[in-house]
Design a protein around this motif. Sequence first.
Motif, short mmCIF file in Angstrom:
data_model
loop_
_atom_site.label_atom_id
_atom_site.label_comp_id
_atom_site.label_asym_id
_atom_site.label_seq_id
_atom_site.Cartn_x
_atom_site.Cartn_y
_atom_site.Cartn_z
N ARG A 9 -13.59 5.02 -2.81
CA ARG A 9 -12.49 4.11 -3.10
C ARG A 9 -11.21 4.93 -3.11
NH1 ARG A 9 -12.77 -0.89 -6.10
NH2 ARG A 9 -14.61 -0.32 -7.27
N VAL A 10 -10.32 4.66 -2.19
CA VAL A 10 -9.12 5.49 -2.08
C VAL A 10 -7.87 4.64 -1.95
CG1 VAL A 10 -10.28 7.45 -1.02
CG2 VAL A 10 -9.35 5.65 0.44
N VAL A 11 -6.72 5.28 -2.21
CA VAL A 11 -5.44 4.64 -1.97
C VAL A 11 -5.23 4.60 -0.45
CG1 VAL A 11 -2.99 4.69 -2.53
CG2 VAL A 11 -4.62 5.80 -4.02
N PRO A 12 -4.88 3.46 0.11
CA PRO A 12 -4.63 3.41 1.55
C PRO A 12 -3.56 4.45 1.94
CG PRO A 12 -4.49 1.21 0.59
CD PRO A 12 -4.62 2.16 -0.55
N ARG A 13 -3.67 4.94 3.17
CA ARG A 13 -2.62 5.80 3.72
C ARG A 13 -2.75 7.28 3.34
NH1 ARG A 13 3.28 5.52 4.24
NH2 ARG A 13 3.30 5.98 2.07
N VAL A 14 -3.51 7.64 2.30
CA VAL A 14 -3.57 9.05 1.91
C VAL A 14 -4.52 9.80 2.86
CG1 VAL A 14 -4.17 10.65 0.06
CG2 VAL A 14 -3.14 8.45 -0.49
N ALA A 16 0.83 -1.19 0.00
CA ALA A 16 0.00 0.00 0.00
C ALA A 16 0.87 1.25 0.00
CB ALA A 16 -0.91 0.00 1.22
N ARG A 62 -13.32 13.09 -17.58
CA ARG A 62 -13.59 12.88 -16.16
C ARG A 62 -12.83 13.85 -15.26
NH1 ARG A 62 -13.06 6.42 -15.23
NH2 ARG A 62 -14.88 5.74 -16.40
N ARG A 67 2.32 11.01 -10.94
CA ARG A 67 1.58 12.26 -11.16
C ARG A 67 2.52 13.47 -11.17
NH1 ARG A 67 -2.05 13.83 -6.48
NH2 ARG A 67 -0.04 14.55 -5.76
N ASP A 112 1.09 4.03 -3.07
CA ASP A 112 0.87 5.44 -2.80
C ASP A 112 2.05 6.26 -3.32
OD1 ASP A 112 0.14 7.84 -1.68
OD2 ASP A 112 0.80 7.29 0.33
N GLU A 154 -7.47 16.13 -4.17
CA GLU A 154 -6.89 15.50 -5.35
C GLU A 154 -7.52 15.90 -6.69
OE1 GLU A 154 -7.07 11.46 -6.45
OE2 GLU A 154 -5.64 12.18 -7.93
N LEU A 169 -10.21 1.29 -21.01
CA LEU A 169 -10.14 2.04 -19.76
C LEU A 169 -10.16 1.05 -18.58
CD1 LEU A 169 -10.43 5.12 -19.05
CD2 LEU A 169 -12.87 4.67 -18.79
N ASN A 207 -17.95 4.01 -17.48
CA ASN A 207 -17.54 2.86 -16.68
C ASN A 207 -18.10 1.57 -17.29
OD1 ASN A 207 -18.57 1.48 -13.59
ND2 ASN A 207 -16.46 1.51 -14.30
N ASP A 262 -11.15 0.92 -15.35
CA ASP A 262 -12.35 0.59 -14.57
C ASP A 262 -13.42 -0.03 -15.46
OD1 ASP A 262 -14.40 3.22 -14.88
OD2 ASP A 262 -12.29 3.67 -15.12
N GLN A 263 -13.43 0.34 -16.75
CA GLN A 263 -14.43 -0.26 -17.65
C GLN A 263 -14.11 -1.74 -17.89
OE1 GLN A 263 -14.09 -0.42 -21.72
NE2 GLN A 263 -15.49 -2.00 -21.07
N LEU A 283 -5.73 0.85 -9.00
CA LEU A 283 -5.20 2.06 -8.36
C LEU A 283 -4.22 2.83 -9.23
CD1 LEU A 283 -4.63 1.06 -4.64
CD2 LEU A 283 -6.30 2.63 -5.58
N ARG A 305 -6.00 19.11 -7.63
CA ARG A 305 -4.58 18.94 -7.99
C ARG A 305 -4.49 18.40 -9.42
NH1 ARG A 305 -0.67 20.56 -6.57
NH2 ARG A 305 0.66 18.81 -6.00
#
Lengths: 256, 227
Positions: free
Chosen positions: B96-101, A186, B84, A197, A190, B109, A233, B57, A235-236, A215, B112
Amino acid sequence: MTPLLSVQGVTKRYGANIGCADVSFDLYPGEVMGIVGESGSGKSTLLNCMAGHLRPDAGSVVFDTHGHGPRDTVIMSEPERRMLSRTDWAFVHQHARDGLRMGVSAGGNVGERLMAVGARHYGDIRDKAVDWLERVEIDAGRVDDRPTTFSGGMQQRLQIARNLVTGPRLVFMDEPTGGLDVSVQARLLDLLRGLVRDMGLSAIIVTHDLAVVRLLADRLMVMKDGHVVENGLTDQVLDDPQHAYTQLLVSSVLQV
Amino acid sequence: MIDLSNVSKTFTLHNQGSAVIKVLNDVSLTVAPGECVALTGASGAGKSTLMRMIYGNYRAQSGAIRVGGVDLVQSEPREIIQIRREVLGYVSQFLRVVPRVPTLDVVAEPLRAVGVGIDEARTRAKDLLAQLNIPERLWSLSPTTFSGGEQQRVNIARGFAHPYPAMLLDEPTASLDAANREVVLSLIEAAKARGAAIIGIFHDEAARTRVCDREIDVSRFTPARAA
């Protein structure tokens, strides 16, 4: 827009067996693509063909180089390809020890890649190495320690620092979180997401972990028996898979 | 702003006897800037499916889904991602997120991602979290351990951080208390006032009546079930 990497008809056979067959796609600047599939589906073969570690039997891998525009890296001379892999490309191995020099200090591992592109001032190299250790959350006090004294997660982060210090534009990753504890995974995910990015990197990530691609990857390619069966894509593809194999793959994941 | 024409959707389950499930047939609808439209219909009518199709989606089998003039059915992944990021926001029912953020960065975000500086993005995120009554002591923690209602509010804060010209809201007031429900409804009203085109699913009838200009019953797009 010119694709950063344009792969056309890449095929690799191992004798009578197919490694990967007729793979084509374009990757644009800033895109992160995941490649998933079971063991033996050809995803690592494809990655190694793209990164210049294996010579494909057919097809082209055209990279938009800094100085000379789009060039086919398959027919490029070996020194040119080696230069690319030190500057514009990076390769993160599943096992950190394949991508690190285990007998050299952490700082030396990061500095070596800088020296390979011409850095000579010791103070600058060391400062940059320390800066990168901190960016991958390794205590600066460990700069003179060898990676053999690091945990698996730290070694993986050191490998990432070594790879990214020269500011590559395209990063190849082979199961970057494989073999690590979930908590360490994890943290690494991150970190990778932030670096991708902030540096505007393009990346191709081979993994069998669907959570990792969800992720990290913008788009996803699904491979089976050396062929690309689905692509789109991320997620698709994961939420509305069209191909029978992808449906099986997605429905086979255990819910936590 | 959002324009669907002759959109249809079938699921083919290859590993379950190749069952073909027809979910939506010939959907056409238009939502103008500043307008909020509710999708209604019984559970299973295809409200969420339709919303997921508009977000790109789920894949449409035929027809066109235009958001800000771009047809998402024909677009490349990078084009959908750009839409999007800049044009189309989506508040789902689950975070739904990245753990730890940390929560603050989860909310900042989307800003950003469109190039807003870190300080300005965090200021906006703080403002939204405060409005939605998330205690300040939680802002530096990851929302993964939060309660369901808190996660939903973080999700809403994140969804409203960037002023998207088009928004999709899936049950935005579910599992919220009266005070927070009020905050969410005023966020929706503010988004409409600045010209956002909104499509929402609201089981909360009073909320629907208050913020929505029109209702579209999705069951009229449900194909007649062949045996």
